[in-house]
Design an enzyme around this catalytic site. Structure first.
Site, PDB file in Angstrom:
ATOM      1  N   GLY A 220      -9.027   5.653   2.765  1.00  0.00           N
ATOM      2  CA  GLY A 220      -9.600   6.501   3.824  1.00  0.00           C
ATOM      3  C   GLY A 220     -11.064   6.187   4.090  1.00  0.00           C
ATOM      4  N   ALA A 221     -11.418   4.906   4.016  1.00  0.00           N
ATOM      5  CA  ALA A 221     -12.849   4.567   4.049  1.00  0.00           C
ATOM      6  C   ALA A 221     -13.275   3.853   5.333  1.00  0.00           C
ATOM      7  CB  ALA A 221     -13.179   3.720   2.832  1.00  0.00           C
TER       8      ALA A 221
ATOM      9  N   ILE B  51      -9.015  -0.224   4.676  1.00  0.00           N
ATOM     10  CA  ILE B  51      -9.336   0.006   6.093  1.00  0.00           C
ATOM     11  C   ILE B  51      -8.095  -0.183   6.963  1.00  0.00           C
ATOM     12  CG2 ILE B  51     -10.662  -0.902   8.059  1.00  0.00           C
ATOM     13  CD1 ILE B  51     -12.583  -1.713   5.478  1.00  0.00           C
TER      14      ILE B  51
ATOM     15  N   ASP C 136       0.842  -1.206   0.000  1.00  0.00           N
ATOM     16  CA  ASP C 136       0.000   0.000   0.000  1.00  0.00           C
ATOM     17  C   ASP C 136       0.883   1.263   0.000  1.00  0.00           C
ATOM     18  OD1 ASP C 136      -2.480   1.314   0.199  1.00  0.00           O
ATOM     19  OD2 ASP C 136      -2.400   1.374   2.396  1.00  0.00           O
TER      20      ASP C 136
HETATM   21  P1  13P Z   1      -8.469   4.734   6.927  1.00  0.00           P
HETATM   22  O1  13P Z   1      -7.583   5.700   7.614  1.00  0.00           O
HETATM   23  O2  13P Z   1      -9.833   5.299   6.679  1.00  0.00           O
HETATM   24  O3  13P Z   1      -8.550   3.418   7.605  1.00  0.00           O
HETATM   25  O4  13P Z   1      -7.845   4.472   5.472  1.00  0.00           O
HETATM   26  C1  13P Z   1      -6.770   3.586   5.304  1.00  0.00           C
HETATM   27  C2  13P Z   1      -6.222   3.574   3.928  1.00  0.00           C
HETATM   28  O5  13P Z   1      -6.750   4.161   3.021  1.00  0.00           O
HETATM   29  C3  13P Z   1      -4.995   2.791   3.709  1.00  0.00           C
HETATM   30  O6  13P Z   1      -4.513   2.913   2.426  1.00  0.00           O
END
Ligand code: 13P
Length: 318
Positions: A223-224, A266, A92
């Site tokens: 960011g979900a 997440i 990621d």
């Molecule tokens: P959150 O901060 O909403 O969990 O998002 C994590 C994310 O997008 C990791 O790439």
């Protein structure tokens, strides 16, 4: 291909399958063996595909060989039990090409290159090079266009820029990426209701416009996290105030899933559950010095969260 030798899933195929069937595969970030075991057991129980995500800094600080070994062992066990789920391993937010090379050689299923703050045409040129590399290993490539606000590990992005749909289409066509992360109002970290999105609504029109031109192209939502209210309440009772913490509602996520969002990232939710469970245990069992008891409790709470989340995201929305 190495990831296939390990029995890992092909991320692109998993995302296309999700798109066709109106669900999303959870991309769970992993920072510890405890989280890893909880997410693998949750996948086993729910019999649903998951993507395990390692951040670029995690790649250099975690014991990736052990992580791979645990995943391989679980995949072998699931096969023996005739459980046909797929598990993918994903890098990621990579910013360094050497990290991408490293995971292609190690046997990851997929990578995300984060060039979101680069000049558009330079970004395209670099992405084309990365695509050549990942294709050699049949590794799925995720790009990102637009800027997502918030805190991702130690990096803080203080601005936000929605993804321009026309640029997204040009980017996808010219680079050959297999999936694209978009900025439509989500943000990394605990405060998703903020100056950039005061109502918590997603810009669904951006997804509609991309879908008109690219019918089955997998979109990714970073960011979900939903930042469960019950977790914030429990933390408050334990003396931890996270009063500004708010997540993205399930209803908004579901609107995105029917418009080709095939992976939901997440990270923050599982950190919150981890810390709540740990604090709860230490508060309730002040004299229990058994490390195994602590691990068991935290892992159990994480697993419950993962099971609930997997079931939410993978039910056919339509
Ligand atoms: P959150 O901060 O909403 O969990 O998002 C994590 C994310 O997008 C990791 O790439």
């Amino acid at each position: 291909m190495k990831y296939e030798e390990y029995g890992l899933g092909n991320t692109k195929e998993m995302l296309l399958e999700a798109n066709m069937n109106n669900y999303a595969v959870p991309g769970f970030n992993c920072d510890s063996i405890l989280q890893l075991k909880a997410m693998l057991d949750a996948a086993e129980v729910t019999k649903k595909d998951i993507i395990i995500q390692i951040s670029e800094s995690g790649l250099y600080s975690l014991d990736i060989e052990t992580i791979l070994e645990i995943i391989k062992r679980k995949i072998k066990y699931l096969k023996e039990k005739n459980n046909k789920i797929k598990i993918a391993l994903h890098l990621d937010h990579a910013k360094k090409i050497e990290s991408i090379k490293k995971v292609c050689l190690m046997g990851f299923s997929s990578v995300m290159f984060d060039g979101s703050n680069m000049e558009f045409y330079k970004h395209i040129e670099l992405m084309k090079e990365i695509e050549k590399l990942t294709k050699e290993y049949d590794v799925t490539l995720e790009g990102e266009l637009g800027i997502i606000f918030g805190k991702e590990e130690k990096n803080i992005t203080k601005t936000m820029q929605y993804t321009d749909p026309q640029s997204a289409i040009e980017f996808i066509t010219k680079t050959g990426v297999d999936s694209l992360a978009v900025s439509i109002g989500t943000s990394h970290g605990i405060d998703k209701i903020n100056d950039w999105n005061s109502e918590g609504k997603l810009k669904i029109d951006i997804l509609k416009e991309i879908r008109e031109k690219m019918l089955n192209f997998p979109i990714v939502l970073h960011g979900a996290s939903s930042i469960p209210e019950r977790e914030i309440d429990k933390l408050e009772k334990l003396g931890v105030k996270l009063s500004t913490a708010r997540g993205i509602e399930d209803e908004e996520i579901n609107k995105a899933i029917v418009l080709n969002v095939a992976k939901i990232n997440i990270n923050t939710d599982s950190k919150i559950v981890f810390f709540r469970a740990l604090r709860e245990f230490l508060e309730n069992k002040k004299t229990d010095l058994e490390i195994r008891d602590i691990n068991e409790y935290v892992k159990g709470e994480l697993e419950k969260y993962y099971i609930e989340k997997i079931n939410k995201l993978t039910k056919n929305i339509k």
